[in-house]
Design a protein around this motif. Structure first.
Motif, PDB file in Angstrom:
ATOM      1  N   ALA A 214      12.950 -27.732 -43.759  1.00 24.46           N
ATOM      2  CA  ALA A 214      11.923 -27.413 -44.747  1.00 24.46           C
ATOM      3  C   ALA A 214      12.362 -27.811 -46.151  1.00 24.46           C
ATOM      4  N   ALA A 215      13.637 -27.570 -46.478  1.00 24.36           N
ATOM      5  CA  ALA A 215      14.144 -27.943 -47.802  1.00 24.36           C
ATOM      6  C   ALA A 215      14.036 -29.447 -48.013  1.00 24.36           C
ATOM      7  N   HIS A 216      14.487 -30.235 -47.032  1.00 19.40           N
ATOM      8  CA  HIS A 216      14.466 -31.694 -47.214  1.00 19.40           C
ATOM      9  C   HIS A 216      13.053 -32.252 -47.199  1.00 19.40           C
ATOM     10  N   GLN A 217      12.139 -31.604 -46.500  1.00 25.20           N
ATOM     11  CA  GLN A 217      10.748 -32.048 -46.554  1.00 25.20           C
ATOM     12  C   GLN A 217      10.172 -31.872 -47.952  1.00 25.20           C
ATOM     13  N   GLN A 218      10.774 -30.987 -48.731  1.00 23.53           N
ATOM     14  CA  GLN A 218      10.358 -30.773 -50.115  1.00 23.53           C
ATOM     15  C   GLN A 218      11.231 -31.534 -51.111  1.00 23.53           C
ATOM     16  N   GLY A 219      12.132 -32.386 -50.595  1.00 23.80           N
ATOM     17  CA  GLY A 219      13.002 -33.153 -51.474  1.00 23.80           C
ATOM     18  C   GLY A 219      14.126 -32.347 -52.078  1.00 23.80           C
ATOM     19  N   GLN A 220      14.522 -31.272 -51.393  1.00 20.61           N
ATOM     20  CA  GLN A 220      15.578 -30.410 -51.904  1.00 20.61           C
ATOM     21  C   GLN A 220      16.700 -30.268 -50.885  1.00 20.61           C
ATOM     22  N   VAL A 221      17.854 -29.781 -51.366  1.00 20.22           N
ATOM     23  CA  VAL A 221      18.967 -29.476 -50.475  1.00 20.22           C
ATOM     24  C   VAL A 221      18.874 -28.018 -50.041  1.00 20.22           C
ATOM     25  N   ALA A 222      19.487 -27.707 -48.912  1.00 21.27           N
ATOM     26  CA  ALA A 222      19.587 -26.327 -48.428  1.00 21.27           C
ATOM     27  C   ALA A 222      20.970 -25.819 -48.829  1.00 21.27           C
ATOM     28  N   LEU A 223      21.063 -25.249 -50.005  1.00 21.11           N
ATOM     29  CA  LEU A 223      22.350 -24.982 -50.638  1.00 21.11           C
ATOM     30  C   LEU A 223      23.240 -24.043 -49.833  1.00 21.11           C
ATOM     31  N   ALA A 224      22.660 -23.120 -49.098  1.00 19.52           N
ATOM     32  CA  ALA A 224      23.462 -22.116 -48.388  1.00 19.52           C
ATOM     33  C   ALA A 224      24.439 -22.735 -47.405  1.00 19.52           C
ATOM     34  N   TRP A 225      24.109 -23.916 -46.868  1.00 22.23           N
ATOM     35  CA  TRP A 225      24.959 -24.532 -45.844  1.00 22.23           C
ATOM     36  C   TRP A 225      25.472 -25.906 -46.267  1.00 22.23           C
ATOM     37  N   LEU A 226      25.251 -26.259 -47.530  1.00 22.47           N
ATOM     38  CA  LEU A 226      25.613 -27.591 -48.004  1.00 22.47           C
ATOM     39  C   LEU A 226      27.123 -27.748 -48.134  1.00 22.47           C
ATOM     40  N   ARG A 227      27.667 -28.775 -47.491  1.00 24.74           N
ATOM     41  CA  ARG A 227      29.082 -29.107 -47.644  1.00 24.74           C
ATOM     42  C   ARG A 227      29.292 -30.103 -48.781  1.00 24.74           C
ATOM     43  N   GLY A 228      28.333 -30.957 -49.036  1.00 22.92           N
ATOM     44  CA  GLY A 228      28.450 -31.935 -50.108  1.00 22.92           C
ATOM     45  C   GLY A 228      27.714 -33.205 -49.761  1.00 22.92           C
ATOM     46  N   ARG A 229      27.727 -34.136 -50.700  1.00 22.04           N
ATOM     47  CA  ARG A 229      27.092 -35.433 -50.479  1.00 22.04           C
ATOM     48  C   ARG A 229      28.148 -36.474 -50.158  1.00 22.04           C
ATOM     49  N   ALA A 230      27.941 -37.183 -49.066  1.00 26.55           N
ATOM     50  CA  ALA A 230      28.889 -38.202 -48.636  1.00 26.55           C
ATOM     51  C   ALA A 230      29.042 -39.270 -49.714  1.00 26.55           C
ATOM     52  N   GLY A 231      30.255 -39.812 -49.802  1.00 27.78           N
ATOM     53  CA  GLY A 231      30.524 -40.910 -50.716  1.00 27.78           C
ATOM     54  C   GLY A 231      30.996 -40.487 -52.086  1.00 27.78           C
ATOM     55  N   LEU A 232      30.911 -39.206 -52.399  1.00 26.69           N
ATOM     56  CA  LEU A 232      31.358 -38.728 -53.704  1.00 26.69           C
ATOM     57  C   LEU A 232      32.732 -38.077 -53.576  1.00 26.69           C
TER      58      LEU A 232
END
Length: 328
Positions: A214-232
């Protein structure tokens, strides 16, 4: 280069079991212990920025590409090309699918900021992937994000025990949007998911993953389970996470990195960074710190001995107008 021995033919025809019995999700499992300890997955996403997804049903051995039904003559050559071009190869399969349902699909995905995209193609033979361009110039652009759930039981039992139920249940909007995939890393954070093309890593995803979708369908991250963005780099991932927590900026494109400065280490084995991010309405400055874990732990179910990890912590968040955020 001699590839590992292939798996027994009888097992290769099945996708509903791992190459070896996964066992039970009991208290000895690495993911169970990590949850009990409250391990932080912040800033643990892979450094990879470009991806090759190869549809390959059937179980995968520990080295998925070399220990699967993928052409054994082509596999080491493909692995070598991927190393040379700095592309991560992931095997993918439909949740619960069997070999006869495969369509020979493959995709190239680019997670680099400003270049995000994913393009799907169909191969007539595995050797096609040795000469196909990996640049988005061929294939059909993906209409939306793809959710890759690590179910690689041949690498770690927790990935199969937690990942397979999640992959089957995840309520993605289209049939091509959820895939089982080979090893993502961070086994103790199972169930692990990467969302392409942006390359957001998630761990310990609960339930059916509906809130993540649901978060990504709205163009957002799901912060509660986010590990990070690859490549950074890890310190940038940590700074983004801290700023998202403090300022509520959850858009997938929010908080692009501007500059990072290594600060003097305040103590042995402690690493401190100041990171400038593109915020709203202006830049955001975050100070983060990395410390070694207080104790050595088993990081995978098969680990021969315990190891230590580094954890990241937000120290401060401030905006260019001088308004501070809270520290911790």
């Amino acid at each position: 280069m001699t590839p590992p021995a292939p798996l027994p033919p009888d097992d290769l025809c099945r996708a509903d079991v791992p190459p070896r019995p996964a066992g039970r999700l009991d208290a000895a499992r690495c993911s169970v212990q990590a949850l009990a300890r409250g391990d932080s997955g912040v800033a643990t996403a892979s450094p990879v920025q470009r991806w090759l997804l190869v549809e390959q049903p059937g179980p995968w051995g520990r080295d998925a590409l070399l220990q699967s039904r993928f052409d054994a003559r082509v596999a080491p050559l493909l692995a070598e090309r991927a190393r040379r071009e700095d592309v991560r190869v992931l095997l993918v399969r439909r949740p619960g699918d069997r070999l006869a349902d495969a369509g020979g699909r493959w995709a190239y995905a680019d997670s680099r900021p400003g270049r995000e995209g994913m393009w799907w193609s169909v191969r007539t033979s595995d050797a096609d992937l040795l000469t196909a361009p990996w640049d988005g110039s061929v294939g059909e652009p993906a209409a939306g994000p793809a959710y890759l759930v690590c179910t690689h039981g041949g690498h770690d039992a927790c990935c199969a025990l937690r990942g397979r139920p999640l992959a089957r249940a995840m309520p993605a909007p289209g049939p091509a949007d959820v895939w089982e995939c080979s090893h993502l890393g961070g086994d103790r954070f199972a169930a692990n998911v990467v969302v392409l093309p942006h390359g957001f890593y998630y761990g310990q995803v609960p339930g059916d993953g509906g809130l993540l979708v649901a978060a990504h369908q709205q163009g957002q991250v799901a912060l509660a389970w986010l590990r990070g963005r690859a490549g950074l780099p890890a310190h940038v991932q940590a700074a983004q996470h801290g700023a998202r927590e403090e300022l509520g900026l959850l858009g997938v494109d929010d908080l692009a990195p501007l500059e990072a400065t290594r600060l003097p280490d305040p103590a042995p084995d402690v690493e401190r960074w100041q990171v400038a991010l593109a915020g709203t309405p202006g830049p955001v400055t975050v100070v983060v710190e990395s410390r070694p874990s207080p104790e050595a732990v088993h990081l995978t179910c098969s680990a021969a001995r315990p190891g230590r990890v580094r954890t990241w912590h937000r120290l401060s968040v401030s905006r260019d107008d001088g308004r501070p955020g809270s520290g911790q």
